[in-house]
Design an enzyme around this catalytic site. Structure first.
Site, mmCIF file in Angstrom:
data_model
loop_
_atom_site.group_PDB
_atom_site.id
_atom_site.type_symbol
_atom_site.label_atom_id
_atom_site.label_comp_id
_atom_site.label_asym_id
_atom_site.label_seq_id
_atom_site.Cartn_x
_atom_site.Cartn_y
_atom_site.Cartn_z
ATOM 1 N N HIS A 93 0.162 4.069 7.217
ATOM 2 C CA HIS A 93 0.381 4.653 5.889
ATOM 3 C C HIS A 93 1.033 6.028 5.947
ATOM 4 O O HIS A 93 0.661 6.873 6.765
ATOM 5 C CB HIS A 93 -0.953 4.738 5.142
ATOM 6 C CG HIS A 93 -1.516 3.380 4.835
ATOM 7 N ND1 HIS A 93 -2.773 2.989 5.228
ATOM 8 C CD2 HIS A 93 -0.958 2.331 4.210
ATOM 9 C CE1 HIS A 93 -2.971 1.741 4.832
ATOM 10 N NE2 HIS A 93 -1.883 1.310 4.213
ATOM 11 N N ASP A 131 -4.004 6.013 10.885
ATOM 12 C CA ASP A 131 -4.029 4.545 10.980
ATOM 13 C C ASP A 131 -2.693 3.968 11.467
ATOM 14 O O ASP A 131 -2.590 2.775 11.771
ATOM 15 C CB ASP A 131 -4.437 3.912 9.641
ATOM 16 C CG ASP A 131 -3.471 4.243 8.493
ATOM 17 O OD1 ASP A 131 -2.357 4.755 8.752
ATOM 18 O OD2 ASP A 131 -3.836 3.991 7.328
ATOM 19 N N SER A 168 0.792 -1.241 0.000
ATOM 20 C CA SER A 168 0.000 0.000 0.000
ATOM 21 C C SER A 168 0.819 1.284 0.000
ATOM 22 O O SER A 168 0.431 2.260 -0.654
ATOM 23 C CB SER A 168 -0.962 0.004 1.179
ATOM 24 O OG SER A 168 -0.275 -0.216 2.390
#
Ligand SMILES: *[C@@H]1O[C@H](CO)[C@@H](O)[C@H](O)[C@H]1NC(C)=O
Length: 295
Positions: A246, A243, A45
């Site tokens: 990221h 989060d 990601s």
């Protein structure tokens, strides 16, 4: 993989030969206007880009360092070159909301460092949540990476590097974290062999975060990897989204610039080209070396 862990005289020789070879291909490419410098972007990601994504929604903000540039193209999922815009991975990592990644900041920065590099072609291939085993040779992600790399060079151009940011998913179990070095070295070797670019520059990112508690183990593996033309930039300490996993948009810009700084050609572009005979000798030498160690 024992022989790869310690730099021997042979490996050092290999390294210096490689530098000469890369320089020669750069200069040849620059001499021929219109030939693209192609970069593969792969991993999970944080390479796909989650900058500005909160609650699975992107805020739409593109920083100036990541803005479009007529000299930067992207290979779409249906294999067409188009002007590169964020989110670069929107049609590749399509199960989640994509945001800003390092790709455009990398390319804009590389153009500043080396204005003679010409048109840059970015080939997004990263998919969120994927572990290193899923990237192994023969799997879907590996095949897609190879297919996209092959399609990318069809209209002319050279693959100049692989940008790799992955490993967060391998921090959950001790076993995965301990196998990470072996698995990723194998992956890099296979990519180079299958693309027939035995000294392809690879720039990997040491983790800033992870899905489990073995982040330090995976970072140790990444920072302790010794392969020809492999460089590692460290993302530890860069700002994260709420989060905790990221990179934020400003962090992705910094990372893109770090990747560009680490790209070996940028520092050697003024060195004169060597003869093609020397590059051929070099290639045979490298191929034999990889055959010798069993790849
Ligand atoms: C990697 O991820 C896949 C898919 O989520 C999973 O099936 C597999 O067990 C994982 N492999 C390892 C070695 O962790």
């Amino acid at each position: 993989m024992q022989p790869l862990q310690y730099p021997t005289t042979t490996m050092l020789m290999l390294f210096f030969y490689s530098c000469l070879c890369i320089t020669s291909t750069t200069n040849l490419a620059n001499a021929d206007a219109g030939i693209k410098s192609i970069f593969l972007l792969a991993g999970q990601s944080n390479m796909a880009g989650r900058g500005g994504v909160i609650n699975d929604k992107w805020d739409g903000y593109v920083p100036p360092q990541s803005s479009p540039n007529p000299a930067i193209l992207r290979l779409s999922a249906d294999l067409n070159w188009q002007p590169a815009t964020e989110p670069l991975h929107r049609d590749i990592d399509y199960f989640r909301a994509c945001g800003v990644g390092p790709g455009l900041a990398f390319a804009n920065s590389l153009l500043q460092i080396d204005p003679n590099i010409g048109v840059i072609g970015l080939v997004p291939c990263a998919v969120g949540g994927t572990n290193i085993s899923q990237w192994a040779r023969g799997g879907h992600l590996y095949n897609q990476l190879l297919q996209r790399a092959t399609a990318a060079v069809e209209g002319g151009g050279t693959v100049k590097g692989l940008l790799w940011y992955q490993g967060e998913s391998d921090t959950v179990t001790r076993e995965d974290a301990e196998s990470y070095k072996r698995r990723s070295e194998r992956f890099f070797d296979h990519v180079r062999l299958d693309l027939q670019l035995p000294t392809l520059p690879i720039i990997q990112v040491a983790l800033a975060s992870g899905a489990g508690s073995y982040v330090e183990k995976v970072r140790e593996a990444q920072l302790g990897m010794w392969l020809v033309n492999l460089r590692t930039v460290d993302a530890k300490g860069l700002g994260l989204e709420p989060d905790g996993l990221h990179l934020t948009t400003p962090s992705q810009v910094i990372l893109g610039e770090m990747l560009a700084q680490a790209f070996p050609q940028a520092h050697h572009s003024s060195v004169r080209a060597v003869t093609s005979k020397a590059s051929r000798m070099h290639r045979n030498f490298v191929t034999q070396f990889f055959d010798y160690i069993g790849f």
